[in-house]
Structure formats: structure tokens, C-alpha cells
Design an enzyme around this catalytic site. Structure first.
Site: not given
Ligand code: ADP
Ligand code: F6P
Length: 321
Positions: A216, A106-107, A171, A164, A129, A26, A75
Site C-alpha cells: 500500500r 575534511g577536518s 544526508m 503513495r 556521515d 576536558v 575555514c
Molecule cells: P568535515 O570535517 O565535516 O568533513 P569539511 O570538509 O568542511 O568538514 O572540513 C572542515 C574544515 O577542515 C575545512 O573548512 C578546512 O578548514 C579544513 N580542511 C578541509 N580539507 C582540508 C585540507 N585538505 N587541508 C587542510 N585543511 C582542510
Molecule cells: O558532513 C556533514 C554534512 O551534514 C553532510 O551530510 C552534508 O552534505 C553537509 O554536511 C552539509 O553541509 P552544510 O551544513 O554546510 O550545509
């Protein structure tokens, strides 16, 4: 053609330093004369047009905060081509010509889809991660590792008193980096990661031998992608009779104030993403390699896999006798 109006969103699992990254995007955008918008709840907000103007004050007092003021979401609708098209259309409808996506693997997949739909997109690695290739580190990883190290320090005290073993599950999804870095930094005897095969009977034997020569306590750090802490503890007890207690650190690893390393990383990357968009770059993931800011095609990043640092893994093994 350069950008005039950009948006920023945070998506997927949150991480410490996302706020610092939003602030940097921003403020850098405004510094360079751009208009900047925040999309609430990641791709959910993009689809549902929850897009709000941001100004200098809207990102005040957040550099030190965990979580994300823009909130985040997973989403499902955005996984569909229709959802992705709607997201791109909404950006165009609002006159937004550049987007910064802060999130994990994923994002990044989502950002790649938007980029293919013609949106000028930059990805910033926001995840605890550390599972994103083409960057040495992700925003939030340093803080998460510090939290795990702090927890293991505490566990070590009580484990030593009771002689122990402690199994600590951390994670990381499919990546063993949190376990590896925290395990090495806390002097754990055993580090179990998904990238390296292991034999629990061997682990139990080594632990028994260590106890016989005067250790220990014994700390086993297991990455969630490598298995379940309780079943490891049960198996150890069955194998060598040593009492193993389980701690699953869970979402504690994702909260709290970001370390200075994460704040600086996020600030550098946020500003860099904006400057790259202004220079006409798009469809890229931003990262830091050997201290230098870099961009890599996001398509390449999402089709590559992060490798575990074997040198650190071997070092941890050598030092854990
Ligand atoms: P992170 O970004 O932490 O890995 P996620 O794997 O849950 O978390 O992905 C976040 C979001 O990105 C998902 O909820 C979805 O909306 C979007 N996303 C994930 N995989 C894909 C994909 N293959 N194509 C389009 N959008 C995706
Ligand atoms: O990607 C971050 C993370 O914290 C991973 O380490 C873990 O497997 C996952 O998200 C947990 O997801 P949620 O917050 O949906 O339980």
C-alpha cells in the site's frame, strides 16, 4: 616527552555527540593533571587565536546537548599552507603541545597537516556521515539514523493511507551509510546509495509489481550523494504513474539530543585520545573496531575510502520484497 597542555576543537559539519566528546577530552585531561584549552570555531579559531582555558564546570550540562559548545566552522584560510602554519604557530605560542580535532573527513585532512607541522594531534570521528575509514562508526551517525527512521515511520502512515510512494533524501555527502542503515531499519523498499549503481526504470517496475501484489506504500530512501529526490520522484511517476512525494530531511538530521550510543562512543573516544597523547602517541585517528578502541595513522585514514557494507545492502534488498 609527554604532553602537559592540550587543546580541543570541533570542525566541519557538527554532529550529535560532539559535546559529549569535548566533555570527555576536558575531564579526562584534568583527571590526568593536564591543562586543557578549547579552540572556538574549529580551524578559524586556531588561526585567529580564539583559544580559551576550560575547566571541569565549563563542560557541565552538555552531554545531552546536540551541536557543539565550541562551535564549528568551515575555514577556507586553513586550506592554505600559510593558514596551517599560522595555526601551528599559534598553538606553540600558547604553549599547547597536543591537539584533539573532532570532525569529519575534511577536518582530518587539516589535522594531518598540523601533525606534519610537528603538532601532536589526535583525530576523533565527529560526523553524521559515517564516512571515515578505520572506525566502524562515527560520533553522530547513530543519532542521525534514528532521526531518519523516526521520520520514515511517520511518512509510512500517510503514504499507506494514500497508497503513495515516498522519496526521502538523506544526508551523507559521498557516503550512503545514513540511507542504508535508516532504510534497512525502517523497511524501505528501495535504498539508493552512491556506492552501488542503480536503474530507476527497474526501481519503478519493482514498485509497480509490489503495488499489484498488495503493497500500500513504497518508501525510497536516497542518499544525497546518489542524486536528487525530486528528479527520482518525477522519473518514477513518468515510468509507472505512481504518485511519489518528496521529503528532504536536511539539517534536522544533525540536531537534537544524542542517543546513548553516541554519548558513550564520544565519551570513550574523548578519554582515549587524551590517554594516547599522554602515552606519547600522535598523528593518529581514534576509532572503534568491533568494540575495541583503536588508533590508525591519520595520513592513512585520509588516503583511504570507506566501503559500503555490502552484506547489509544485500540484506535490505532481500527483505524489501
Ligand atoms: P568535515 O570535517 O565535516 O568533513 P569539511 O570538509 O568542511 O568538514 O572540513 C572542515 C574544515 O577542515 C575545512 O573548512 C578546512 O578548514 C579544513 N580542511 C578541509 N580539507 C582540508 C585540507 N585538505 N587541508 C587542510 N585543511 C582542510
Ligand atoms: O558532513 C556533514 C554534512 O551534514 C553532510 O551530510 C552534508 O552534505 C553537509 O554536511 C552539509 O553541509 P552544510 O551544513 O554546510 O550545509
Amino acid at each position: 616527552m609527554t604532553v602537559k597542555k592540550i587543546a580541543v576543537l570541533t570542525s566541519g559539519g557538527d554532529s550529535q555527540g560532539m559535546n559529549a566528546a569535548v566533555r570527555a577530552v576536558v575531564r579526562s585531561a584534568i583527571y590526568h593533571g593536564l591543562e586543557v584549552y578549547g579552540v572556538q570555531r574549529g580551524y578559524y579559531g586556531l588561526i585567529n587565536e580564539d583559544i580559551r582555558p576550560m575547566d571541569l564546570r565549563s563542560v557541565g550540562d552538555i552531554i545531552q546537548r546536540g551541536g557543539t559548545i565550541l562551535q564549528t566552522a568551515r575555514c577556507k584560510e586553513f586550506l592554505t599552507p600559510e593558514g596551517q602554519q599560522l595555526g601551528a604557530d599559534n598553538l606553540r605560542k600558547h604553549g599547547i603541545d597536543g591537539l584533539v580535532v573532532i570532525g569529519g573527513e575534511g577536518s582530518y585532512q587539516g589535522a594531518n597537516k598540523l601533525s606534519k607541522l610537528g603538532i601532536r594531534t589526535m583525530g576523533l570521528p565527529g560526523t553524521i556521515d559515517n564516512d571515515i575509514p578505520f572506525t566502524d562508526v562515527t560520533i553522530g551517525f547513530d543519532t542521525a539514523v534514528s532521526i531518519v527512521v523516526d521520520a520514515i515511520n511517520k511518512l509510512r502512515d500517510t503514504m499507506s493511507s494514500h497508497e503513495r510512494s515516498s522519496v526521502v533524501e538523506v544526508m551523507g555527502r559521498h557516503c550512503g551509510d545514513i540511507a542504508l542503515y535508516a532504510g534497512l531499519a525502517s523497511g524501505a523498499e528501495t535504498i539508493l546509495v552512491p556506492e552501488v549503481p542503480f536503474d530507476l526504470d527497474e526501481v519503478a517496475k519493482r514498485m509497480e509489481a509490489n503495488f499489484q501484489v498488495g503493497k500500500r506504500h513504497s518508501i525510497i530512501v536516497i542518499a544525497e550523494g546518489a542524486g536528487n529526490a525530486q528528479s527520482v520522484a518525477d522519473r518514477i511517476k513518468e515510468s509507472n504513474g505512481i504518485d511519489a512525494r518528496v521529503t528532504v530531511l536536511g539539517h534536522i538530521q544533525r540536531g537534537g539530543t544524542p542517543t546513548h550510543n553516541d554519548r558513550i562512543l564520544a565519551s570513550r573516544l574523548g578519554d582515549f585520545a587524551v590517554r594516547q597523547l599522554i602515552s606519547g602517541d600522535s598523528g593518529k585517528a581514534c576509532g572503534v573496531i568491533k568494540g575495541e578502541l583503536v588508533t590508525t595513522d591519520i595520513d592513512k585514514v585520509v588516503h583511504s575510502k570507506k566501503e559500503i557494507n555490502r552484506e547489509l545492502y544485500e540484506l535490505a534488498l532481500r527483505l524489501s520484497q
